[in-house]
Design a protein around this motif. Structure first.
Motif, mmCIF file in Angstrom:
data_model
loop_
_atom_site.group_PDB
_atom_site.id
_atom_site.type_symbol
_atom_site.label_atom_id
_atom_site.label_comp_id
_atom_site.label_asym_id
_atom_site.label_seq_id
_atom_site.Cartn_x
_atom_site.Cartn_y
_atom_site.Cartn_z
ATOM 1 N N UNK A 55 0.810 -1.219 0.000
ATOM 2 C CA UNK A 55 0.000 0.000 0.000
ATOM 3 C C UNK A 55 0.847 1.273 0.000
ATOM 4 N N UNK A 56 2.152 1.153 0.167
ATOM 5 C CA UNK A 56 3.000 2.328 0.313
ATOM 6 C C UNK A 56 3.276 2.971 -1.034
ATOM 7 N N UNK A 57 3.352 4.302 -1.028
ATOM 8 C CA UNK A 57 3.664 5.047 -2.245
ATOM 9 C C UNK A 57 4.811 6.013 -1.946
ATOM 10 N N UNK A 58 5.962 5.743 -2.524
ATOM 11 C CA UNK A 58 7.102 6.625 -2.329
ATOM 12 C C UNK A 58 7.718 6.473 -0.947
ATOM 13 N N UNK A 59 8.657 7.356 -0.616
ATOM 14 C CA UNK A 59 9.320 7.298 0.694
ATOM 15 C C UNK A 59 8.328 7.576 1.822
ATOM 16 N N UNK A 60 8.420 6.794 2.880
ATOM 17 C CA UNK A 60 7.546 6.995 4.035
ATOM 18 C C UNK A 60 8.394 7.242 5.273
ATOM 19 N N UNK A 61 7.838 7.979 6.211
ATOM 20 C CA UNK A 61 8.483 8.144 7.516
ATOM 21 C C UNK A 61 7.857 7.158 8.495
#
Length: 271
Positions: A55-61
């Motif tokens: 479900x992640x899109x791009x860099x996450x913190x």
């Protein structure tokens, strides 16, 4: 760890995805707007990341949950039966259709009104990623219910929804006419309801009319204090408006407005 489940938080949760243990206990959530994963159980961090990876899109913190604001804390302590946020578009009309008049014409009118509120409500709900919050079927003593109350970067809007019935609609200072039907006092109603909402929330509220599925909409040049919206163009019209509220103000006003007791007083406990 096996058995972690990713569950959507629903409209009122701001588009979050929750990661739950098999017993239902949340161990993390992914805020898709902020692109941040808040971890509640650090010993499950790797399993949480694996469960959320699709479900992640791009860099996450990634980190512990942010310190909750006063508005978030107030929302968490709100009794469920006093919370308007779960209301669906046309919530009260659904009940009226189930238990209301048996006459064919009355039911047809209810169905048209419900379809218009549902379509407009879906349009407004889709603005949530842009920082907007929407409440549906807000009870206001003396006015019935506000169809939609929008709170977002461009301010607060009190929206009255009208089915256009694929006919020409003409919005004037005092009346709205759809086709050859009797003119309706919707402009006056939404103007007065917005004034009541402004007094209740202690903030400026703009009256608005949402005309759904009209063949065309004509607005009198003298009608300047009421916004006239239509489903295809409403998102662009709202998101391109000059900013008036900052995110903390939006959340604080949304928390205040979602509480039934704000509108009906402390004795009320029903949404």
């Amino acid at each position: 760890m096996r058995g972690l489940r990713v569950m959507p938080g629903g409209r009122a949760a701001g588009g979050r995805l929750y990661v739950n243990l098999p017993d239902g206990r949340a161990v993390a959530w992914y805020d898709r707007q902020a692109n941040r994963i808040s971890v509640l159980a650090d010993d499950h961090r790797e399993a949480i990341l694996a469960a959320l990876r699709p479900y992640l899109t791009g860099p996450v913190s990634i980190g512990p949950p942010p310190v909750p604001t006063a508005a978030i804390l107030a929302g968490l302590t709100l009794p469920p039966d006093a919370d308007l946020a779960p209301n669906r578009p046309g919530e009260t009309l659904l009940g009226e259709l189930e238990h209301g008049p048996a006459g064919t014409r009355a039911r047809q009118r209810l169905r048209r009104d419900l379809a218009a509120q549902q379509r407009m409500g879906d349009t407004f709900d889709a603005l949530e990623p842009e920082g907007w919050r929407t409440l549906h079927c807000v009870p206001v003593p003396g006015f019935g219910r506000i169809d939609h109350l929008l709170i977002g970067p461009a301010g607060i809007y009190c929206v009255r929804t009208v089915p256009g019935r694929r006919q020409r609609a003409v919005a004037g200072d005092l009346l709205l006419t759809v086709g050859r039907t009797e003119p309706r006092p919707d402009p006056r109603w939404t103007r007065r309801a917005a004034a009541r909402a402004a007094h209740t929330l202690n903030a400026q509220v703009t009256p608005a009319l949402a005309v759904v599925d009209a063949s065309r909409v004509e607005v009198a040049p003298t009608l300047r204090d009421i916004r006239v919206l239509q489903p295809p163009t409403a998102p662009a019209a709202l998101t391109s408006s000059p900013p008036a509220l900052k995110p903390p103000d939006i959340e604080a006003l949304f928390t205040l407005a979602r509480d039934t007791r704000t509108w009906l007083g402390p004795a009320s406990g029903s949404a």
